[in-house]
Design a protein around this motif. Structure first.
Motif, PDB file in Angstrom:
ATOM      1  N   LEU A   1       0.728  -1.245   0.057  1.00 32.08           N
ATOM      2  CA  LEU A   1      -0.030  -0.137   0.157  1.00 32.08           C
ATOM      3  C   LEU A   1       1.026   1.166   0.098  1.00 32.08           C
ATOM      4  CD1 LEU A   1      -3.179   0.441   2.084  1.00 32.08           C
ATOM      5  CD2 LEU A   1      -1.467   2.360   2.021  1.00 32.08           C
ATOM      6  N   ILE A   2       0.602   2.225  -0.884  1.00 33.73           N
ATOM      7  CA  ILE A   2       1.115   3.460  -0.737  1.00 33.73           C
ATOM      8  C   ILE A   2       0.333   4.564  -0.192  1.00 33.73           C
ATOM      9  CG2 ILE A   2       2.247   5.267  -2.161  1.00 33.73           C
ATOM     10  CD1 ILE A   2       3.196   3.125  -4.161  1.00 33.73           C
ATOM     11  N   LEU A   3       0.655   5.148   0.879  1.00 33.86           N
ATOM     12  CA  LEU A   3      -0.026   6.150   1.478  1.00 33.86           C
ATOM     13  C   LEU A   3       0.632   7.617   1.126  1.00 33.86           C
ATOM     14  CD1 LEU A   3      -2.057   7.154   3.622  1.00 33.86           C
ATOM     15  CD2 LEU A   3      -0.336   6.536   5.246  1.00 33.86           C
ATOM     16  N   ILE A   4      -0.304   8.607   0.682  1.00 37.77           N
ATOM     17  CA  ILE A   4       0.322   9.904   0.403  1.00 37.77           C
ATOM     18  C   ILE A   4      -0.154  10.888   1.195  1.00 37.77           C
ATOM     19  CG2 ILE A   4       0.297  11.582  -1.389  1.00 37.77           C
ATOM     20  CD1 ILE A   4      -0.066   9.649  -3.424  1.00 37.77           C
ATOM     21  N   GLY A   5       0.591  11.500   2.157  1.00 38.56           N
ATOM     22  CA  GLY A   5       0.166  12.579   3.290  1.00 38.56           C
ATOM     23  C   GLY A   5       0.801  12.409   4.526  1.00 38.56           C
ATOM     24  N   SER A   6       1.080  13.324   5.332  1.00 37.65           N
ATOM     25  CA  SER A   6       1.584  13.202   6.642  1.00 37.65           C
ATOM     26  C   SER A   6       0.578  13.916   7.728  1.00 37.65           C
ATOM     27  CB  SER A   6       2.990  13.729   6.666  1.00 37.65           C
ATOM     28  OG  SER A   6       2.974  14.997   6.004  1.00 37.65           O
TER      29      SER A   6
END
Length: 345
Positions: free
Chosen positions: A4-9
């Protein structure tokens, strides 16, 4: 390759990274960038969400002062009232970092900016630009966008969002007033949305949401009207922050995802249309998606879990006329309904 790729912090991405199944190898692309305009107040709904996770705020996240009333000001009618509110005053940057520090060891955090993404080979190919300019491509069968109002995941995979957009601008000033306060400001002459001020560790923050066109001019005009009303001399700001902010007003404002790509927090349109508070929705949606990924049909489960939240946010539009329509707002302020008396002593 990752699972899974998660974008954001921000809070949505950080909470999801902490709660997602540990069996998933997750790549979190942390765009960093400039601080987001935010009053940094944890509303009761956000406090409730943290309580569900059995989380307690460390003292280094808290800032002074803790204020228990909001001063509601209409700059056109020059009328004001005080209302009791139970907010927790925090440093937003430290709050976000605190959440990020709790992500699992199955999460790889990559500092960089997502510049492009596409569907590829039953999954997604994501291009990331590192701070040194180097570009790398990563792939995964699942993709999660927790990247805020201007989400690259939402606009690339699901088209333009059918939702109202504003530009949020805020500035920090050295605090000269010995009596700190929190205010919610309305000024129909410069914006159909709201503005805010909050005192935070010897600083006064003033900010607001404005229609994108000529937003900076509207902000400067309203700031001058605000300072004149209160008799303040703000001087030169120490820093200025700006970003997009959304205001959902119909079911189509929300987009939770599809085809292996999911959206959480403000990227999904989950933010209060009345107060622009979004931390509680970020935490709730992150938890809902983390749980839904373990179901046979994750998207259906995710939509079901967020049915109540979406209904609650849409229902807040019923409150908006009493806040944003000048005549109705004036009636509410005149009536003094639910307001409190504040002594100057």
């Amino acid at each position: 390759m990752y699972d899974l790729i998660l974008i954001g912090s921000g809070p949505a991405a950080a909470a999801f990274a902490r709660l997602a199944p540990r069996s998933l190898r997750i790549l979190l692309i942390d765009g960093g960038g400039r601080p987001k305009p935010c009053g940094g107040l944890l509303a009761p709904d956000a406090q409730k969400a943290l309580a569900r996770f059995e989380l307690t705020l460390p003292k280094e996240v808290l800032v002074d002062p803790q204020i228990f009333s909001v001063r509601t000001i209409d700059l056109v009618t020059r009328r004001q009232r005080y209302y009791q509110r139970m907010y927790i005053n925090v440093d937003r940057g430290r709050f976000d970092r605190w959440l990020m520090d709790m992500v699992g060891d199955n999460v790889t955090v990559l500092r960089g900016r997502c510049t492009a993404l596409r569907r590829a080979d039953g999954g997604f190919a994501v291009t990331c630009a590192a701070p040194d300019g180097a570009r790398r491509e990563f792939r995964a069968p699942l993709l999660v966008g927790g990247d805020g109002a201007d989400s690259i995941v939402r606009r690339t995979l699901f088209g333009p969002a059918r939702i109202r957009r504003y530009t949020a601008i805020q500035q920090w000033f050295p605090l000269s007033d010995a009596n700190p306060f929190y205010s919610c400001v309305f000024d129909a002459a410069t914006s159909p949305c709201c503005s805010w001020s909050i005192c935070k560790d010897n600083h006064l923050i003033f900010g607001g949401a404005f229609p994108p066109r000529d937003c900076r001019a509207a902000f400067e005009a309203q700031k001058a009207r605000f300072a004149d009303y209160l008799g303040l001399t703000l001087g030169q700001p120490e820093r200025t922050e700006a970003c997009q902010v959304l205001r959902p007003h119909r079911p189509a404002s929300f987009c939770l995802g599809g085809g292996g790509a999911y959206l959480i927090g403000e990227a999904a349109g989950l933010i209060s249309p009345s107060s622009l508070e979004g931390i509680s929705s970020a935490l709730i949606s992150a938890c809902a998606l983390a749980e839904s990924l373990q179901e046979a049909n994750p998207l259906r489960a995710y939509r079901k879990k967020l049915r109540h939240l979406r209904g609650k946010l849409l229902a807040k539009n019923l409150k908006c006329p009493f806040m944003y329509h000048p005549l109705l707002r004036d009636l509410v302020l005149r009536s003094g309904l639910t307001s409190i008396e504040v002594s100057a002593r």
